[in-house]
Structure formats: structure tokens, C-alpha cells
Design a protein around this motif. Structure first.
Motif, PDB file in Angstrom:
ATOM      1  N   GLY A 140       0.795  -1.217   0.000  1.00 15.91           N
ATOM      2  CA  GLY A 140       0.000   0.000   0.000  1.00 15.91           C
ATOM      3  C   GLY A 140       0.827   1.267   0.000  1.00 15.91           C
ATOM      4  N   HIS A 141       2.122   1.147   0.280  1.00 19.12           N
ATOM      5  CA  HIS A 141       2.989   2.326   0.239  1.00 19.12           C
ATOM      6  C   HIS A 141       3.123   2.812  -1.210  1.00 19.12           C
ATOM      7  CE1 HIS A 141       6.727   4.680   0.400  1.00 19.12           C
ATOM      8  NE2 HIS A 141       6.464   4.841   1.689  1.00 19.12           N
ATOM      9  N   PRO A 142       3.243   4.124  -1.429  1.00 22.39           N
ATOM     10  CA  PRO A 142       3.354   4.650  -2.805  1.00 22.39           C
ATOM     11  C   PRO A 142       4.518   4.067  -3.602  1.00 22.39           C
ATOM     12  CG  PRO A 142       2.889   6.438  -1.281  1.00 22.39           C
ATOM     13  CD  PRO A 142       3.138   5.213  -0.432  1.00 22.39           C
ATOM     14  N   TYR A 143       5.518   3.515  -2.915  1.00 17.65           N
ATOM     15  CA  TYR A 143       6.633   2.904  -3.644  1.00 17.65           C
ATOM     16  C   TYR A 143       6.168   1.807  -4.574  1.00 17.65           C
ATOM     17  CZ  TYR A 143      10.707  -0.037  -4.571  1.00 17.65           C
ATOM     18  OH  TYR A 143      11.666  -0.795  -5.197  1.00 17.65           O
ATOM     19  N   TRP A 144       5.138   1.072  -4.159  1.00 18.07           N
ATOM     20  CA  TRP A 144       4.758  -0.128  -4.891  1.00 18.07           C
ATOM     21  C   TRP A 144       3.911   0.199  -6.122  1.00 18.07           C
ATOM     22  CZ3 TRP A 144       7.790  -3.811  -3.717  1.00 18.07           C
ATOM     23  CH2 TRP A 144       8.246  -3.988  -2.411  1.00 18.07           C
ATOM     24  N   ASN A 145       4.384  -0.293  -7.260  1.00 18.28           N
ATOM     25  CA  ASN A 145       3.625  -0.316  -8.506  1.00 18.28           C
ATOM     26  C   ASN A 145       3.954  -1.621  -9.202  1.00 18.28           C
ATOM     27  OD1 ASN A 145       6.123   0.058  -9.963  1.00 18.28           O
ATOM     28  ND2 ASN A 145       5.968   2.264  -9.543  1.00 18.28           N
ATOM     29  N   GLU A 146       3.359  -1.871 -10.341  1.00 18.01           N
ATOM     30  CA  GLU A 146       3.544  -3.166 -11.009  1.00 18.01           C
ATOM     31  C   GLU A 146       5.014  -3.471 -11.263  1.00 18.01           C
ATOM     32  OE1 GLU A 146       1.452  -5.458 -11.512  1.00 18.01           O
ATOM     33  OE2 GLU A 146      -0.525  -4.528 -11.380  1.00 18.01           O
ATOM     34  N   LYS A 147       5.750  -2.493 -11.743  1.00 17.05           N
ATOM     35  CA  LYS A 147       7.155  -2.723 -12.062  1.00 17.05           C
ATOM     36  C   LYS A 147       7.990  -2.960 -10.811  1.00 17.05           C
ATOM     37  CE  LYS A 147       7.445  -2.683 -16.531  1.00 17.05           C
ATOM     38  NZ  LYS A 147       7.884  -3.917 -17.249  1.00 17.05           N
ATOM     39  N   ASN A 148       7.794  -2.144  -9.780  1.00 13.71           N
ATOM     40  CA  ASN A 148       8.602  -2.307  -8.575  1.00 13.71           C
ATOM     41  C   ASN A 148       8.319  -3.628  -7.880  1.00 13.71           C
ATOM     42  OD1 ASN A 148       9.975   0.073  -8.915  1.00 13.71           O
ATOM     43  ND2 ASN A 148       8.679   1.271  -7.533  1.00 13.71           N
ATOM     44  N   VAL A 149       7.080  -4.075  -7.917  1.00 11.77           N
ATOM     45  CA  VAL A 149       6.769  -5.397  -7.357  1.00 11.77           C
ATOM     46  C   VAL A 149       7.489  -6.479  -8.164  1.00 11.77           C
ATOM     47  CG1 VAL A 149       4.947  -7.097  -6.974  1.00 11.77           C
ATOM     48  CG2 VAL A 149       4.555  -4.709  -6.377  1.00 11.77           C
ATOM     49  N   GLU A 150       7.441  -6.365  -9.477  1.00 13.98           N
ATOM     50  CA  GLU A 150       8.105  -7.357 -10.348  1.00 13.98           C
ATOM     51  C   GLU A 150       9.607  -7.400 -10.087  1.00 13.98           C
ATOM     52  OE1 GLU A 150       9.182  -7.879 -15.084  1.00 13.98           O
ATOM     53  OE2 GLU A 150       7.502  -6.592 -14.497  1.00 13.98           O
ATOM     54  N   TRP A 151      10.220  -6.225  -9.975  1.00  8.67           N
ATOM     55  CA  TRP A 151      11.674  -6.174  -9.774  1.00  8.67           C
ATOM     56  C   TRP A 151      12.067  -6.637  -8.370  1.00  8.67           C
ATOM     57  CZ3 TRP A 151      11.669  -0.581 -12.089  1.00  8.67           C
ATOM     58  CH2 TRP A 151      11.479  -0.678 -13.485  1.00  8.67           C
ATOM     59  N   PHE A 152      11.200  -6.388  -7.401  1.00 18.01           N
ATOM     60  CA  PHE A 152      11.437  -6.882  -6.047  1.00 18.01           C
ATOM     61  C   PHE A 152      11.488  -8.408  -6.058  1.00 18.01           C
ATOM     62  CE2 PHE A 152       9.761  -7.534  -1.540  1.00 18.01           C
ATOM     63  CZ  PHE A 152      10.914  -7.105  -0.922  1.00 18.01           C
ATOM     64  N   GLY A 153      10.578  -9.015  -6.797  1.00 18.10           N
ATOM     65  CA  GLY A 153      10.570 -10.469  -6.918  1.00 18.10           C
ATOM     66  C   GLY A 153      11.793 -11.004  -7.638  1.00 18.10           C
ATOM     67  N   ALA A 154      12.289 -10.242  -8.591  1.00 16.71           N
ATOM     68  CA  ALA A 154      13.491 -10.678  -9.310  1.00 16.71           C
ATOM     69  C   ALA A 154      14.703 -10.676  -8.392  1.00 16.71           C
ATOM     70  CB  ALA A 154      13.730  -9.759 -10.510  1.00 16.71           C
ATOM     71  N   ARG A 155      14.736  -9.733  -7.482  1.00 17.84           N
ATOM     72  CA  ARG A 155      15.875  -9.659  -6.571  1.00 17.84           C
ATOM     73  C   ARG A 155      15.811 -10.763  -5.517  1.00 17.84           C
ATOM     74  NH1 ARG A 155      18.394  -4.553  -3.032  1.00 17.84           N
ATOM     75  NH2 ARG A 155      20.099  -5.823  -2.183  1.00 17.84           N
ATOM     76  N   TYR A 156      14.595 -11.160  -5.127  1.00 20.68           N
ATOM     77  CA  TYR A 156      14.429 -12.167  -4.081  1.00 20.68           C
ATOM     78  C   TYR A 156      13.585 -13.326  -4.616  1.00 20.68           C
ATOM     79  CZ  TYR A 156      16.049  -8.319  -1.183  1.00 20.68           C
ATOM     80  OH  TYR A 156      16.789  -7.281  -0.663  1.00 20.68           O
ATOM     81  N   PRO A 157      14.191 -14.225  -5.390  1.00 18.40           N
ATOM     82  CA  PRO A 157      13.446 -15.345  -5.969  1.00 18.40           C
ATOM     83  C   PRO A 157      12.734 -16.163  -4.884  1.00 18.40           C
ATOM     84  CG  PRO A 157      15.626 -15.190  -6.954  1.00 18.40           C
ATOM     85  CD  PRO A 157      15.610 -14.239  -5.798  1.00 18.40           C
ATOM     86  N   GLY A 158      11.481 -16.471  -5.135  1.00 11.26           N
ATOM     87  CA  GLY A 158      10.710 -17.266  -4.192  1.00 11.26           C
ATOM     88  C   GLY A 158       9.939 -16.451  -3.183  1.00 11.26           C
ATOM     89  N   ILE A 159      10.125 -15.132  -3.156  1.00  7.07           N
ATOM     90  CA  ILE A 159       9.421 -14.296  -2.195  1.00  7.07           C
ATOM     91  C   ILE A 159       7.940 -14.228  -2.543  1.00  7.07           C
ATOM     92  CG2 ILE A 159       9.692 -12.082  -3.406  1.00  7.07           C
ATOM     93  CD1 ILE A 159      10.392 -10.854  -0.644  1.00  7.07           C
TER      94      ILE A 159
END
Length: 366
Positions: free
Chosen positions: A333-352
């Protein structure tokens, strides 16, 4: 979606109302927390594991000892970890020289980010937005060295002095919670933390500014040891010596059992006491601050210092969003999160598990 609202309600005699509102996918509203108060004091109610009496004691006396926040199995595991690390040694002073600082990739981390502790701190500070500032396990051994700078038998002090450049805010506007998680039975080991509790608004020992302690504000010489510190004041500043004598007269040393958590504040008088000869006392020291209190510093190095080697990444991957938030990862819910940032967060932490972050995106435009 989460929104914070401040509403004026002067017609009802209440000067302010603060509410944290959650809008679900159907756009219905749930109040997560709310508070009312006047312009000088604001009391916020946040749900958590502490009883009303425990919260009240912390707010009024400055400390509370709470059993049962951490599962016994986890306590036993951490006790064994500390025994293995300090089997043939002990901490020379406060801390582990990095050996037990978060993140350790052991069960010690599960204590640091335990959701019961997080929720308890949010209760005490009246805020759901907190950050971790300290986490270190260490082991104190019984010995006979009472040198001037030894922590064997400490002088009474407050912890704000080396955690911020600022003076503590007024008593009913706390910004920090500190904790000592005991992994020993101090009835056997000794070494229980002594506390000089506050006795109401007019308590002579709790009238700011708080400078009547060694090394504070550049006024007085620093001695860690009790006898050296008090002898210095007796010789050079007898009025302060009289003040400090009252601290020792009021001190209380609880009996701490494994798993007990001492929750206190940076502006409460306390001190370390000697461990019995032939024994060791293991604890984990943890501290938190309100998220916007940037003037309170981290005791530990940055939480990301040991990135790149895989262990920290595994810790991040298995934490819940609430646990990640206290080390600086934005909540869903924080403004940081959007579709791209969520996708890239997952790329950095596989399995999260990214679903909590994605779910919030799905409802943001309701």
C-alpha cells in the motif's frame, strides 16, 4: 489502501481525532486504529499482545517485564546458539563484536523480527509505523574486575546518550522502545538489569533535563563502573551525588526467567548488575523507534551490509511484510509499490511471496 485522517471536532469538546482507515476491494472501510486527544497530548490505541496494565506500567513507570511473548522452543534454540558462540568466551563489554548482530541467519533473527515484539512496540508507542534500530545478542560473565570502565557493576544511566544527539522528548511523547530478551535465569546467574522506576509527574528523579550521569553533555567525566562514577560525583559534584544516591535507594532488580522481555525506554534510569562468579548470562538487546524520528540513530551497521552473500537475502525472502517493514522495506500500500517495482522486487528475491504487494495494487483505484 490505507489513509490517515485528522479531523477537527471542536463542537464535541475533542480537539482532534486521528484514524487509520483501510479500504478493501469492495471500497468498504475498516478503522485499523484511532485516537482522540487535545492539542497537548494524544493517546493512540493500537492492538497488540500486551495487557492494559502492562502498557500503563510502561507508560507511567518506564518499564515492564513481560513473559510469554516468545515461544519456549525458540527461546531454547537461541539459548543453545548463544552457548555455542560464547562457550569459551564472553563479551568484553556490551555487544558481540558483530557475531550476533542482526541479520545472523539463525533463530536469533526470529526473535528480532518476532511479530509479538513488533505489535507490543506499536502498542507502547501508539503507532503502527516503527523501525528497528538495534539488535545484538551478547553474553556477560561473572568476574572480579571492577575497573573504571568495566560494565560488571554499572552506574545508573539512561540510554539516550549514545543513541541520539537529541534530548528525550517530554515523557508522554515517547519515540523509542528498548528491550532485553533474557536467555538465562537470573535467579541462578545474577546479572539482572536494575531499574529505577518513575513515580508520577512530580518525581524529582525524572525532571528534565536528564544530565546527572557520567559523560553526559560534556559536563561530567565518564565512568562505567558504579563505585568509580559515584566516587567522582561525591568528590567533585556533591549535589549530584545526593541526587544519584536516591536512584540506588529506589532501584528494583526483577528476577528474569528465560524468555522474559524487559521493555523500557531511553529515558528510564537503569543499570547492569554483576553476574555471579562461574556463570554467564545471555541476552538479546533490541530497540525500535517511530518511523519519522530520524534523529534516533541505528546502533548496528546498516541492515543491508551483508547483502551479496545469500544469507541476508534468504532472511528477507521468508519474512512477512510486517517484519520487513521494520527494517525499511515499504509495507503493502505504500506509494513505492507499482507493477514494475513489485516485479523487480521479486526478481531480486526469488521465491518471495509478492501477493500482499500485488493485492494492494488491485484495489488502489477502487
Amino acid at each position: 489502501r490505507v489513509r490517515e485522517a485528522v479531523v477537527s471536532t471542536q463542537s464535541t469538546g475533542v480537539s482532534s481525532f486521528l484514524a487509520l482507515l483501510c479500504f478493501d476491494k469492495n471500497c468498504s472501510t475498516k478503522i485499523l486504529y484511532a485516537s482522540v486527544g487535545n492539542l497537548n497530548t494524544m493517546t493512540t490505541s493500537v492492538e497488540g499482545p500486551l495487557t492494559t496494565e502492562q502498557v500503563s506500567q510502561w507508560q507511567e513507570r518506564g518499564y515492564v517485564v513481560v513473559p510469554g511473548l516468545i515461544e519456549s522452543q525458540l527461546v531454547q534454540s537461541c539459548t543453545q546458539i548463544m552457548h555455542d558462540i560464547f562457550k569459551n568466551s564472553a563479551s568484553k563489554d556490551f555487544g558481540s563484536d558483530g557475531k550476533c548482530e542482526f541479520p545472523t541467519s539463525t533463530d536469533l533473527d526470529d526473535v528480532t523480527v518476532h511479530e509479538n515484539l513488533i505489535d507490543a512496540v506499536c502498542q507502547l508507542l501508539g503507532s503502527p509505523d516503527i523501525l528497528l534500530t538495534q539488535s545484538d545478542g551478547w553474553c556477560k560473565a561473572g568476574h572480579t574486575d571492577f575497573g573504571a570502565q568495566q560494565n560488571n557493576d554499572q552506574r545508573f544511566h539512561m540510554d539516550y546518550g549514545n543513541n541520539t544527539f537529541m534530548h528525550p522528548t517530554p515523557w508522554h511523547e515517547p519515540e523509542n522502545v528498548a528491550a532485553i530478551v533474557y536467555l538465562a535465569d537470573t535467579e541462578v546467574t545474577g546479572g539482572g538489569t536494575a531499574v529505577c522506576y518513575r513515580e508520577g509527574e512530580d518525581d524529582e528523579l525524572y525532571q528534565p533535563p536528564y544530565i546527572n550521569m557520567p559523560g553526559q553533555g560534556g559536563h561530567w567525566e565518564f565512568y562505567n563502573d558504579r563505585k568509580h562514577a559515584e566516587a567522582y560525583f561525591e568528590k567533585n559534584h556533591p549535589e549530584i551525588a545526593k541526587f544519584r544516591k536516591k536512584l540506588y535507594e529506589r532501584q528494583r532488580i526483577p528476577i528474569y526467567k528465560p524468555g522474559d522481555v524487559l521493555l523500557y525506554r531511553y529515558d528510564v534510569w537503569h543499570r547492569g548488575t554483576p553476574v555471579n562468579i562461574g556463570h554467564k548470562r545471555a541476552v538479546i538487546n533490541i530497540a525500535w523507534k517511530k518511523r519519522d524520528s530520524f534523529w534516533h540513530q541505528n546502533w548496528n551497521p546498516g541492515w543491508g551490509k551483508w547483502n551479496y552473500y545469500g544469507k541476508t537475502e534468504k532472511v528477507i525472502t521468508r519474512l512477512s511484510p510486517k517484519q520487513r517493514a521494520i527494517i525499511g522495506i515499504p509495507k503493502p500500500g505504500h506509494p513505492y509499490w507499482n507493477e514494475k517495482n513489485v516485479e523487480w522486487f521479486g526478481a531480486r528475491y526469488p521465491g518471495i511471496n509478492l501477493e500482499p504487494y500485488r493485492q494492494n495494487l488491485k484495489t488502489k483505484d477502487c
